[in-house]
Design a protein around this motif. Structure first.
Motif, mmCIF file in Angstrom:
data_model
loop_
_atom_site.group_PDB
_atom_site.id
_atom_site.type_symbol
_atom_site.label_atom_id
_atom_site.label_comp_id
_atom_site.label_asym_id
_atom_site.label_seq_id
_atom_site.Cartn_x
_atom_site.Cartn_y
_atom_site.Cartn_z
ATOM 1 N N ARG A 37 0.885 -14.796 3.678
ATOM 2 C CA ARG A 37 0.247 -14.200 4.881
ATOM 3 C C ARG A 37 1.382 -12.680 4.351
ATOM 4 N NH1 ARG A 37 -1.893 -17.508 8.657
ATOM 5 N NH2 ARG A 37 -1.595 -19.516 8.358
ATOM 6 N N SER A 38 -0.738 -11.757 5.228
ATOM 7 C CA SER A 38 0.038 -10.650 5.170
ATOM 8 C C SER A 38 0.269 -9.898 6.517
ATOM 9 C CB SER A 38 -0.505 -9.330 4.469
ATOM 10 O OG SER A 38 -0.981 -9.477 2.934
ATOM 11 N N ASP A 39 1.201 -9.412 6.722
ATOM 12 C CA ASP A 39 1.725 -8.841 8.332
ATOM 13 C C ASP A 39 1.073 -7.366 8.321
ATOM 14 O OD1 ASP A 39 3.106 -7.989 10.648
ATOM 15 O OD2 ASP A 39 4.965 -7.747 10.390
ATOM 16 N N PRO A 97 -5.997 3.326 17.477
ATOM 17 C CA PRO A 97 -6.243 1.775 17.347
ATOM 18 C C PRO A 97 -7.132 0.615 16.569
ATOM 19 C CG PRO A 97 -7.545 3.433 19.388
ATOM 20 C CD PRO A 97 -6.425 4.171 18.402
ATOM 21 N N GLY A 98 -8.090 1.549 16.195
ATOM 22 C CA GLY A 98 -9.047 1.220 15.564
ATOM 23 C C GLY A 98 -8.583 1.187 13.744
ATOM 24 N N ARG A 99 -7.278 1.153 13.211
ATOM 25 C CA ARG A 99 -7.441 0.280 11.823
ATOM 26 C C ARG A 99 -5.452 0.334 12.199
ATOM 27 N NH1 ARG A 99 -8.768 5.030 8.096
ATOM 28 N NH2 ARG A 99 -6.224 4.391 7.325
ATOM 29 N N TRP A 100 -4.740 -0.858 11.695
ATOM 30 C CA TRP A 100 -4.033 -1.234 11.315
ATOM 31 C C TRP A 100 -3.385 -1.858 10.152
ATOM 32 C CZ3 TRP A 100 -4.089 -6.796 13.677
ATOM 33 C CH2 TRP A 100 -4.401 -6.788 15.459
ATOM 34 N N GLU A 101 -2.161 -0.951 9.978
ATOM 35 C CA GLU A 101 -1.496 -0.961 9.032
ATOM 36 C C GLU A 101 -0.440 -2.470 7.960
ATOM 37 O OE1 GLU A 101 0.744 3.265 8.832
ATOM 38 O OE2 GLU A 101 -0.825 3.714 9.565
ATOM 39 N N TRP A 102 -0.564 -2.310 7.218
ATOM 40 C CA TRP A 102 0.392 -3.065 6.586
ATOM 41 C C TRP A 102 1.859 -3.069 6.250
ATOM 42 C CZ3 TRP A 102 2.294 -3.176 1.070
ATOM 43 C CH2 TRP A 102 3.031 -4.599 0.756
ATOM 44 N N GLN A 103 2.103 -3.730 6.686
ATOM 45 C CA GLN A 103 3.587 -3.637 6.477
ATOM 46 C C GLN A 103 4.484 -4.488 5.786
ATOM 47 O OE1 GLN A 103 4.467 -1.223 9.128
ATOM 48 N NE2 GLN A 103 2.446 -1.257 9.293
ATOM 49 N N GLY A 104 3.698 -5.334 4.905
ATOM 50 C CA GLY A 104 4.343 -5.928 3.722
ATOM 51 C C GLY A 104 4.219 -7.750 4.073
ATOM 52 N N ASP A 105 4.239 -8.703 3.054
ATOM 53 C CA ASP A 105 3.966 -9.891 3.162
ATOM 54 C C ASP A 105 4.888 -10.880 3.105
ATOM 55 O OD1 ASP A 105 1.076 -9.333 2.085
ATOM 56 O OD2 ASP A 105 1.971 -8.858 0.045
ATOM 57 N N THR A 106 4.491 -12.139 3.851
ATOM 58 C CA THR A 106 5.583 -13.250 3.799
ATOM 59 C C THR A 106 4.926 -14.235 3.666
ATOM 60 O OG1 THR A 106 7.354 -13.969 6.204
ATOM 61 C CG2 THR A 106 4.317 -13.569 5.960
ATOM 62 N N PRO A 107 6.196 -14.940 3.111
ATOM 63 C CA PRO A 107 5.758 -16.370 2.915
ATOM 64 C C PRO A 107 4.978 -17.467 3.810
ATOM 65 C CG PRO A 107 8.032 -16.565 2.490
ATOM 66 C CD PRO A 107 7.843 -15.195 2.874
ATOM 67 N N GLY A 115 -0.591 -7.449 16.118
ATOM 68 C CA GLY A 115 -1.029 -7.600 15.484
ATOM 69 C C GLY A 115 -1.386 -8.197 15.387
ATOM 70 N N ALA A 116 -1.238 -8.714 13.566
ATOM 71 C CA ALA A 116 -1.480 -9.951 13.055
ATOM 72 C C ALA A 116 -0.823 -10.611 11.364
ATOM 73 C CB ALA A 116 -3.158 -10.103 12.636
ATOM 74 N N LEU A 117 -0.229 -11.891 11.339
ATOM 75 C CA LEU A 117 -0.131 -11.999 10.458
ATOM 76 C C LEU A 117 -1.435 -13.184 9.537
ATOM 77 C CD1 LEU A 117 3.308 -13.682 10.657
ATOM 78 C CD2 LEU A 117 2.973 -11.124 9.507
ATOM 79 N N LEU A 118 -1.800 -12.677 8.447
ATOM 80 C CA LEU A 118 -3.236 -12.652 8.285
ATOM 81 C C LEU A 118 -2.911 -13.684 7.018
ATOM 82 C CD1 LEU A 118 -5.580 -9.704 8.672
ATOM 83 C CD2 LEU A 118 -4.994 -11.588 10.369
ATOM 84 N N ILE A 119 -3.369 -14.609 6.347
ATOM 85 C CA ILE A 119 -3.334 -15.613 5.132
ATOM 86 C C ILE A 119 -3.969 -14.267 4.081
ATOM 87 C CG2 ILE A 119 -4.667 -17.144 4.152
ATOM 88 C CD1 ILE A 119 -4.982 -18.990 6.775
ATOM 89 N N SER A 120 -3.787 -14.335 2.916
ATOM 90 C CA SER A 120 -3.741 -13.714 2.169
ATOM 91 C C SER A 120 -3.441 -14.385 0.449
ATOM 92 C CB SER A 120 -2.942 -12.470 2.669
ATOM 93 O OG SER A 120 -3.407 -11.340 1.532
ATOM 94 N N PRO A 121 -4.394 -14.475 -0.406
ATOM 95 C CA PRO A 121 -3.900 -15.148 -1.038
ATOM 96 C C PRO A 121 -4.031 -14.257 -2.333
ATOM 97 C CG PRO A 121 -6.798 -15.432 -0.736
ATOM 98 C CD PRO A 121 -5.975 -14.583 0.607
ATOM 99 N N HIS A 122 -4.022 -12.682 -1.991
ATOM 100 C CA HIS A 122 -3.823 -12.171 -3.482
ATOM 101 C C HIS A 122 -2.227 -10.892 -2.455
ATOM 102 C CE1 HIS A 122 -7.506 -12.877 -4.813
ATOM 103 N NE2 HIS A 122 -7.966 -12.644 -3.650
ATOM 104 N N GLY A 123 -1.588 -11.300 -1.256
ATOM 105 C CA GLY A 123 -0.349 -11.055 -1.345
ATOM 106 C C GLY A 123 0.537 -11.542 -2.456
#
Length: 87
Positions: free
Chosen positions: A68-70, A77-87, A53-61
């Motif tokens: 970043r949002s995990d 495999p065509g969908r990635w689910e949000w696991q939470g946010d991190t600083p 997966g990926a930690l994505l920059i997310s200004p609205h998190g």
């Protein structure tokens, strides 16, 4: 008329077509969290990177513009689910 196609994560603010996937590229849908409904281009990801997966920059998190949002793959495999946010 409103465009109902999903936004592609990482497109530039001045991109004239931020909702038009590039032919030949592979995308996953981001599900849940602040990036819900956006598409992420994973064309250049190796198979192990796609599995992680990926930690994505997310200004609205939860942590604002520096956070970043995990997102991680789940059953589909065509969908990635949000696991939470991190600083």
């Amino acid at each position: 008329m409103t465009d109902h196609r999903p936004w592609i994560y990482g497109t530039d603010h001045d991109d004239p077509n931020p909702r038009t996937p590039t032919a030949g590229h592979v995308y996953v849908e981001l599900v849940g969290g602040p990036l819900d409904g956006q598409l992420l281009d994973v064309t250049g990801f190796r198979s192990d990177e796609r599995a992680d997966g990926a930690l994505l920059i997310s200004p609205h998190g939860a942590y604002g513009s520096g956070g970043r949002s995990d997102y991680e793959p789940r059953d589909d495999p065509g969908r990635w689910e949000w696991q939470g946010d991190t600083p």
